[in-house]
Design an enzyme around this catalytic site. Structure first.
Site, mmCIF file in Angstrom:
data_model
loop_
_atom_site.group_PDB
_atom_site.id
_atom_site.type_symbol
_atom_site.label_atom_id
_atom_site.label_comp_id
_atom_site.label_asym_id
_atom_site.label_seq_id
_atom_site.Cartn_x
_atom_site.Cartn_y
_atom_site.Cartn_z
ATOM 1 N N ARG A 23 0.831 -1.214 0.000
ATOM 2 C CA ARG A 23 0.000 0.000 0.000
ATOM 3 C C ARG A 23 0.861 1.258 0.000
ATOM 4 O O ARG A 23 0.541 2.229 -0.688
ATOM 5 C CB ARG A 23 -0.950 0.002 1.207
ATOM 6 C CG ARG A 23 -2.025 -1.076 1.131
ATOM 7 C CD ARG A 23 -2.827 -1.156 2.415
ATOM 8 N NE ARG A 23 -1.921 -1.414 3.534
ATOM 9 C CZ ARG A 23 -2.206 -1.177 4.800
ATOM 10 N NH1 ARG A 23 -3.382 -0.693 5.148
ATOM 11 N NH2 ARG A 23 -1.334 -1.443 5.752
ATOM 12 N N ASN A 41 -6.100 -2.905 2.636
ATOM 13 C CA ASN A 41 -6.027 -4.358 2.765
ATOM 14 C C ASN A 41 -7.446 -4.902 2.936
ATOM 15 O O ASN A 41 -8.297 -4.248 3.529
ATOM 16 C CB ASN A 41 -5.199 -4.753 3.992
ATOM 17 C CG ASN A 41 -3.712 -4.587 3.773
ATOM 18 O OD1 ASN A 41 -3.233 -4.536 2.652
ATOM 19 N ND2 ASN A 41 -2.976 -4.498 4.864
#
Length: 98
Positions: A23, A41
């Site tokens: 990320r 996530n």
């Protein structure tokens, strides 16, 4: 001068993409390209999100998600929703959602 044509799509990245700074690298790359949106996530071990931007940087971001990712990630596949035209940005930048 005409306003830039903007496009958006959703994505979900499968493989080893959690616990490998996926990320963080996605956020950095998107902001470097000027692509807006978010990623997070999921409970099933994927990373999903949305992308918004002009077509060329958007396509560059999609290719990066499919082929690069973070250095330690192992991307199995990426699913994208159909790219659609949008009138205005919905996001100010690219960010990580928790």
């Amino acid at each position: 001068m005409a306003a830039p044509k903007l496009f958006a799509c959703d994505f979900e990245v499968f493989g080893i993409v959690q616990g490998v700074f996926f990320r963080k690298y996605t956020e950095e790359h998107a902001n470097a390209l000027g692509v807006r949106g978010w990623c997070m996530n999921t409970k099933i071990g994927t990373v999903k999100g949305q992308l918004e931007g002009e077509l060329e940087p958007l396509n560059q971001m999609k290719e990066w998600l499919q082929t690069k990712g973070s250095p330690s990630s192992m991307i199995e596949k990426v699913e994208f929703s159909p790219t659609k035209s949008i009138k205005n940005y919905t996001f100010n930048k690219f960010s990580i959602r928790r």
